[in-house]
Write an enzyme that holds these catalytic residues in place. Structure first.
Site, short mmCIF file in Angstrom:
data_model
loop_
_atom_site.label_atom_id
_atom_site.label_comp_id
_atom_site.label_asym_id
_atom_site.label_seq_id
_atom_site.Cartn_x
_atom_site.Cartn_y
_atom_site.Cartn_z
CD GLU A 410 -1.54 2.39 1.97
OE1 GLU A 410 -2.35 3.32 2.04
OE2 GLU A 410 -0.40 2.44 2.46
CB SER A 595 -30.67 23.29 -16.24
OG SER A 595 -30.23 23.17 -17.57
CG HIS A 655 -17.29 7.80 -7.55
ND1 HIS A 655 -18.25 8.79 -7.42
CD2 HIS A 655 -17.76 6.73 -6.86
CE1 HIS A 655 -19.25 8.32 -6.66
NE2 HIS A 655 -18.97 7.07 -6.32
ZN LIG Z 1 -1.20 3.42 5.96
#
Ligand SMILES: [Zn+2]
Ligand SMILES: *[C@@H]1O[C@H](CO)[C@@H](O)[C@H](O)[C@H]1NC(C)=O
Ligand SMILES: *[C@@H]1O[C@H](CO)[C@@H](O)[C@H](O)[C@H]1NC(C)=O
Ligand SMILES: *[C@@H]1O[C@H](CO)[C@@H](O)[C@H](O)[C@H]1NC(C)=O
Ligand SMILES: *[C@@H]1O[C@H](CO)[C@@H](O)[C@H](O)[C@H]1NC(C)=O
Ligand SMILES: *[C@@H]1O[C@H](CO)[C@@H](O)[C@H](O)[C@H]1NC(C)=O
Ligand SMILES: *[C@@H]1O[C@H](CO)[C@@H](O)[C@H](O)[C@H]1NC(C)=O
Ligand SMILES: *[C@@H]1O[C@H](CO)[C@@H](O)[C@H](O)[C@H]1NC(C)=O
Ligand SMILES: *[C@@H]1O[C@H](CO)[C@@H](O)[C@H](O)[C@H]1NC(C)=O
Length: 706
Positions: A410, A595, A655
């Protein structure tokens, strides 16, 4: 890694300071909020089993294990297997899933300052070895360095660039400060560190030094009379923040495999779009002072630069420089490798095959310790696995599948989670209901959450079931006191990122300190078991409460008949972000017809009310088929918010409701396609994204409509 919550931006008024790399906001406690005394909600027998199975003693044992061996990305298979073994012995089907990723290992580095008179200052670049803290002296301790940093050397005059945001550079250019061919010295805090390096590189600079500043430490500083760790709660002056300099806001994951899993033998792309070409080195505040002091009297003083976060708390003027004739010499050597990383994955199959809750935390750390980041979370999920083991041994099965993940890699760039999502995306798209993330599970006594809006209600309701530490109060009241009831918007900086940008709603959670709590030494050797057990969470009670919270939240999502989502709240948040968008339009003095977005939000709002009514009906008449229909709408609606082409120049981020800011990395921007086009003054692009965003919201609305 870590995350700067969007709270940094959204609730700036509440902040005392944003910790270090902007871990999360260090909220000012809310003196005006009446002390609440919400009664603890009643627990079901299964919930009681979970809560009672969780012990601070075993959590502290897991913590001790994870914080006494090196576990940089791809360097500790034993630890991955040990994790899977703990889960397996508690009844989870567990295995190791590996990927072959591109990484850079630190080889050596050097840094010195030559004054115009020829004298030389040589910073130590090392953190202190402390007798009280065993892992600070391990022979295999990890050097201070930046993940994915470039190899190279630089020798030049230097300039202070504040926190290194694009707007800081705009100010420097306005002040005629020379940048081309200079070395940058930058303060931690604000944007993700890789973006500081990216911005310096794009402005023609040739190397970067990033230092920690005590201005991130609230009241707890030596200047205020507090002793430094290990004697007291203030920052140890030698503490260095390691961390990745990948360009996180472009895309996370293996830089050589954008959009597909890093399996052995797969094709490899050129990583240079997302990693720096210029070298960078992190240093402590003690090492930084002579560099900054050299700039005093040259260029423009920090007070005159007059930018947020520019002036820190050290005894210097934070002048831009350069100081003519005073130069930095730096070298940085990294070794490029392709190497396996190992995710531990545990599964409890539910009775419903096509609905899944995923819980995850990373395991790799920049240091031998990592007691807060990330192994407070790791200790918590091992304890959670044990608590679910008690339920399994009673013959219990959840309705929905529960997947437990201990991610590797990570820290360099969300590698383990991103590659796993890229591999299992067809199955995740079909079955994933929510992703629950815990990274820094405990670094102080105050809980906070950031979440996509459908989870706000369940996330706060479950807090009312947790007795907080030994306070005799429930978690909800403590959370309210700390945050004033604010739930952050997810940007990036931890493993929820790949899930969210494939349309899987997520929550991230943890605890931190407020301005009066001990300083957390983020990504430093002092994020150790010793620090945790003496300052961060003595007694491991924040760990315990968070383990109970996460276990109960997962249980409620996985085992209730109806999925506990609040879609009317999602509609209200879309509305609030819309109001923010109107302010952005105003402040950038542009004309933009919104709109279509307005009416799409209205459609979504209607659908949200309808699906909620349908759920109530299905429960009332006990109609399993109708409930399955509703649950599938809940599971699927958020997929509508993702756009195939992604955001401009960063296809990974799909997203359209929230994304990490292109120049923040951690903090979120809402309606990012539109907002960032407006900020860049690109009106036609903004108009294009109004349409794309409206279309996406209509797709989601059509999924939930009945
Ligand atoms: Zn971390
Ligand atoms: C892996 O971690 C364990 C537990 O902390 C430790 O005992 C072991 O020495 C580590 N392995 C390596 C190769 O560093
Ligand atoms: C780093 O290592 C290389 C190769 O071993 C060596 O040539 C170089 O002099 C070293 N540089 C520093 C700054 O130690
Ligand atoms: C600093 O900037 C603010 C606006 O950003 C302005 O109101 C203030 O006058 C400036 N202060 C100085 C000393 O220039
Ligand atoms: C701050 O620096 C100035 C100039 O270097 C020095 O005179 C002063 O004593 C310092 N103040 C503190 C509190 O260290
Ligand atoms: C694990 O897998 C076995 C065999 O596939 C299965 O019988 C068992 O139910 C699984 N256990 C869990 C907790 O899902
Ligand atoms: C558990 O679920 C997985 C994924 O749906 C499936 O492949 C596997 O066969 C299931 N195992 C059992 C024992 O039901
Ligand atoms: C666990 O908590 C109790 C108080 O509830 C405390 O006495 C004990 O020392 C804690 N255990 C550890 C290992 O910190
Ligand atoms: C606006 O964005 C579009 C699409 O990225 C790009 O082609 C165009 O050049 C941009 N226009 C301006 C004025 O920057």
């Amino acid at each position: 890694m870590c995350y700067c919550s969007s709270q940094c931006l959204a609730f700036a008024a509440l902040l005392i300071t944003c910790a270090n790399a902007c871990l999360h906001t260090r909220f000012a406690r809310q003196p005006l909020v009446e002390r609440q005394d919400t009664p603890l909600s009643a627990l079901t027998p299964e919930e009681t089993t979970l809560v009672e199975a969780i012990s601070n003693t075993t959590i502290s044992e897991w913590s001790y294990y994870y914080t006494h061996g090196a576990h940089l990305a791809g360097q500790n298979l034993t630890m991955a297997e040990w994790t899977a073994d703990r889960w397996r012995e508690n009844g989870w089907n567990s295995s190791i899933v590996s990927y072959d990723v591109f990484l850079k290992n630190p080889v050596n580095k050097s840094l010195s300052l030559t004054y115009s008179d020829g004298s030389i200052y040589q910073p130590s670049l090392e953190e202190a070895v402390l007798e009280q803290d065993d892992t600070t002296s391990y022979p295999n301790r990890i050097p201070t360095f930046h993940g994915y940093s470039a190899s190279g050397s630089a020798d030049a005059e230097f300039v202070y660039i504040g926190r290194g945001q694009q707007s800081d550079f705009a100010r420097l250019i306005e002040l005629d400060v020379p940048l081309e061919g200079k070395i940058a010295i930058s303060k931690y805090g604000g944007p993700f560190r890789g973006l500081k390096v990216k911005n310096a590189q794009e402005n023609g600079m040739i190397g970067v030094i990033i230092f920690t500043d005590t201005s991130d430490d609230g009241d707890i500083t030596e200047a205020n009379g507090y002793a430094a760790y290990p004697e007291g709660p203030a920052r140890n002056p030698s503490a260095v923040q390691r961390g990745s300099v990948q360009f996180l806001s472009t895309f996370p994951g293996d830089p050589t495999t954008p959009g597909y899993p890093s399996k052995e033998g797969c094709p490899r792309a050129d990583p240079s779009p997302v990693i720096p070409r210029i070298p960078s080195i992190p240093i402590s505040y003690a090492d930084a002072i002579p560099f900054l002091a050299t700039l005093d009297g040259y260029g423009t003083t920090g007070a005159e630069v007059n930018r947020t976060g520019w002036v820190g708390a050290l005894n210097v003027s934070y002048s831009t420089g350069p100081a003519p004739g005073s130069t930095i010499s730096m070298t940085n050597l990294m070794e490029e490798v392709y190497t396996p990383i190992w995710n531990s994955i545990g599964i409890i199959n539910g009775t419903i095959a096509d609905e899944t809750i995923v819980i995850g935390n990373h395991r790799d750390a920049w240091i031998i310790g990592g007691a807060a980041d990330p192994n407070s979370g790791t200790a918590i999920i091992v304890e959670l696995a044990k608590a679910y083991g008690s339920l399994l041994s009673q013959g219990w099965r959840p309705k929905r599948n529960i997947v437990l993940a201990s991610w590797d890699g990570e820290e360099p760039g969300l590698l383990g989670s991103t590659e796993w999502v890229e591999e299992y995306i067809p199955w995740l798209t079909e079955t994933a209901v929510s992703y629950l993330n815990i990274d820094i599970g405990a670094s102080g006594p105050w809980p906070y959450i950031e979440a996509s809006p459908e989870l706000h209600t369940i996330a706060t309701d479950v807090m009312k079931k947790v007795s907080w530490m030994d306070t005799g109060r429930n978690m909800y009241d403590i959370w309210l006191e700390y945050t004033g009831g604010s739930i952050g918007v997810l940007g990036s900086g931890s493993d929820y990122t790949a899930f969210l940008h494939r349309g899987i709603g997520s929550i991230d959670m943890g605890t931190g300190g407020d301005a009066a709590d001990p300083i957390y030494h983020y990504h430093s050797n002092f994020d150790s078991y010793h620090w945790m057990s003496t300052f961060g969470d003595p007694g491991f009670l924040a760990h315990k409460s968070m383990a109970q919270y996460l276990s109960l939240l997962a249980y409620n999502l996985a085992d209730q008949d109806g999925i506990q989502f609040d879609l009317p709240n999602y509609a209200r948040q879309l509305e609030a972000y819309y109001e923010d968008l109107l302010s952005t339009i105003d402040s950038t003095s542009q004309n933009l017809d919104t709109s279509s977005l307005r009416s799409a939000i209205d459609e979504f709002s209607i659908g949200a009310t309808e699906v909620q009514a349908l759920e109530k009906q299905a429960v009332a008449i006990d109609d399993p088929e109708l409930l399955t229909l509703v649950n599938h709408k809940y599971r699927d609606f958020q997929r509508g918010f993702v756009s195939q082409g992604g955001l401009p120049n960063r296809e990974f981020y799909r997203h359209l409701i929230f994304a990490p800011g292109i120049d923040t990395g951690y903090a979120a921007t809402t309606y990012p396609g539109i907002t960032e086009a407006l900020e860049a003054g690109n009106n036609s692009l903004a108009a294009e994204f109004v349409q794309k965003t409206a279309d996406a919201i209509l797709i989601a609305a059509n999924i939930i409509k009945t």
